[in-house]
Design a protein around this motif. Structure first.
Motif, PDB file in Angstrom:
ATOM      1  N   GLN A 281       0.853  -1.187   0.000  1.00  0.00           N
ATOM      2  CA  GLN A 281       0.000   0.000   0.000  1.00  0.00           C
ATOM      3  C   GLN A 281       0.882   1.228   0.000  1.00  0.00           C
ATOM      4  O   GLN A 281       1.836   1.318   0.773  1.00  0.00           O
ATOM      5  CB  GLN A 281      -0.911   0.011   1.226  1.00  0.00           C
ATOM      6  N   GLU A 306      -5.016  -3.369  -0.545  1.00  0.00           N
ATOM      7  CA  GLU A 306      -3.738  -3.329  -1.260  1.00  0.00           C
ATOM      8  C   GLU A 306      -3.846  -2.434  -2.497  1.00  0.00           C
ATOM      9  O   GLU A 306      -4.840  -2.473  -3.224  1.00  0.00           O
ATOM     10  CB  GLU A 306      -3.281  -4.742  -1.651  1.00  0.00           C
ATOM     11  N   THR A 307      -2.820  -1.618  -2.707  1.00  0.00           N
ATOM     12  CA  THR A 307      -2.711  -0.805  -3.932  1.00  0.00           C
ATOM     13  C   THR A 307      -1.586  -1.330  -4.826  1.00  0.00           C
ATOM     14  O   THR A 307      -1.328  -0.764  -5.890  1.00  0.00           O
ATOM     15  CB  THR A 307      -2.424   0.668  -3.589  1.00  0.00           C
ATOM     16  N   ARG A 458       4.240  -1.379   3.218  1.00  0.00           N
ATOM     17  CA  ARG A 458       4.137   0.016   2.775  1.00  0.00           C
ATOM     18  C   ARG A 458       5.267   0.342   1.804  1.00  0.00           C
ATOM     19  O   ARG A 458       6.366  -0.205   1.900  1.00  0.00           O
ATOM     20  CB  ARG A 458       4.209   0.962   3.973  1.00  0.00           C
TER      21      ARG A 458
END
Length: 482
Positions: A281, A306-307, A458
């Motif tokens: 993310q 989640e990206t 991250r």
């Protein structure tokens, strides 16, 4: 057998962003080039209370904003707008569908429907179409994603659609399949003798597929929070690209042959293991020299969506045994890019080694966007007398599709897909068994995330994702094509 004649096109979601940016400009381009039959009517519907004239004015404004300047022709624009009419409709209630049918009039000459709605509206919309007599044998329907958010919900939607439409009248849309470069994958593989003998585990070391975006949520907060990168990009676009790259040669270039081979390939995907996946993310960072916030900042609340996703996939068949397929997609990455990289194996023996010549394995890069090209990296000898040794260097053999076909009309994906829907050509659309094979593989990954408590890592905006994604390839002695 589908009646290929179509007298009307019905656009659900006709006031939405997709219609303004893509559908109306695509339909105008087809009209401008004389590819729509003169009698084809285009009826828009959505919840907004608009008259025919108000809808035409909305379309005029959308075309003024989204058409390139060289495509704007006032005379042809007037003719296109004359095709348009509008009927307000709340698709969640069957009461409004008789009025829609009345607006359409006689559809015995054929009707094509483009359905772009929220997933929860699919079932009531199909029920409404059936109740109003708009699902007869002369009607075919195009379904825009998302078609559910897992296998169970996808099956419910497909069952609802199948209750009114036979499979040969259902056109499931993945707009990536309408891209010229994606279609060139088939031509590249099966139209050139030089590639197919090497297109297997004997000749190929690994394959990479990257779809990276620099943007964040861009007004899609609710959708993206419920969906995430895995379901938004991997389940459809990336698995379709994987299938086209890796499928067996079809007998013919037709819908049945190509889709038969794609579904065989999708069913051969091995379940991904926890060590073969990375979910991430984005946090705050800089994209194209501009400071941007993190996903949580953009969303406005805490989230474990989640990206970014990176996966190592394997295909359990003879052609691809032991060849890893690395998939990577994410938001707020270093650059916007969609590409496929075919990394070939090194030659079995370097005859130049004693003269100092170093070899690098050949690499084929197929760029889908923003540029469109096919680039083959090959080894060549640098000019010189070679008294101090032979110097070998990678040089690119480039085919810029933009330049090679500079005189050809470049069409956006929806132009081709809408025309195929209107004419009843299914080759570039996705069959139900394909969709379900994709969802089974994706659902197994999501279950593993829960069962194994796969950590959300991250990464700063403006990079290439979490360090763990780099490690996914590096521990195999390979590297992403950054």
């Amino acid at each position: 057998m589908i009646n290929r004649a179509t007298s009307a096109l019905l656009l659900f979601g006709a006031t939405g962003d997709l219609a303004k940016r893509m559908l109306l400009p695509s339909l105008f381009a087809l009209h401008e080039d004389g590819l729509l039959s003169p009698g084809l009517r285009i009826v828009g519907t959505a919840r907004s209370e608009l008259s025919d004239e108000a809808f035409r004015e909305m379309a005029r404004e959308a075309l003024a904003e989204f058409l390139p300047d060289d495509r704007k022709d006032d005379a042809k624009l007037a003719g296109f707008l004359d095709r348009l009419s509008y009927q307000p409709l709340d698709a969640s209630k069957t009461e409004g569908f008789p009025a829609l049918a009345q607006k359409l009039g006689d559809t015995s000459g054929g009707l094509a429907i483009f359905l772009s709605t929220a997933p929860f509206l699919f079932e009531p919309t199909i029920a409404g179409l059936k109740s109003a007599g708009l699902a007869h044998e002369g009607v075919r329907i195009g379904l825009e994603k998302p078609l559910g958010n897992d296998l169970a919900s996808s099956c419910r939607i497909n069952d609802a659609v199948a209750s009114a439409f036979s499979e040969d009248r259902i056109f499931r849309i993945d707009h990536y399949l309408g891209k010229e470069t994606v279609q060139n994958l088939i031509a590249l593989r099966f139209g050139n003798m030089m590639f197919e003998p090497l297109w297997n585990a004997v000749g190929i070391d690994h394959v990479q597929i990257t779809i990276s975006e620099t943007v964040g949520l861009e007004g899609r907060k609710g959708f993206y929070e419920d969906t995430g990168a895995l379901r938004d990009m991997v389940q459809n676009h990336m698995l379709q690209l994987l299938a086209l790259i890796a499928m067996e040669p079809p007998a013919d270039y037709d819908a049945a042959s190509i889709r038969d081979e794609k579904v065989k390939l999708l069913r051969a995907l091995r379940p991904v293991r926890a060590a073969e996946m990375v979910r991430g993310q984005y946090g705050a960072g800089a994209v194209e020299a501009a400071a941007v916030g993190g996903f949580v900042d953009d969303l406005g609340e805490p989230s474990d969506t989640e990206t970014f996703v990176a996966l190592k996939a394997h295909i359990e068949n003879w052609r691809w045994q032991g060849v890893p397929f690395y998939l990577r997609t994410g938001k707020r990455l270093a650059e916007r890019r969609s590409e496929i990289v075919i990394q070939f194996k090194c030659v079995p023996h370097n005859i130049f080694a004693e003269r100092g010549g170093k070899l690098v394995a050949n690499r084929l890069v197929i760029r889908l966007q923003p540029e469109e090209y096919v680039r083959l990296q090959v080894m060549a000898k640098e000019p010189g007398l070679d008294r101090s040794g032979i110097v070998l260097r990678e040089v690119p053999l480039d085919l810029s599709l933009t330049e090679a076909f500079a005189k050809a009309r470049r069409r956006i994906a929806y132009e081709r897909l809408l025309l195929d829907l209107i004419e009843g050509e299914q080759t570039l659309f996705v069959r139900r068994d394909e969709v379900e094979a994709q969802w089974r593989w994706i659902d197994a990954i999501r279950k593993l995330w829960v069962d194994e408590n796969v950590e959300l890592k991250r990464y700063p905006a403006g990079g290439w994702g979490p360090n763990a994604a780099i490690a996914l390839t590096e521990r195999d002695g390979r590297s992403w094509n950054d």
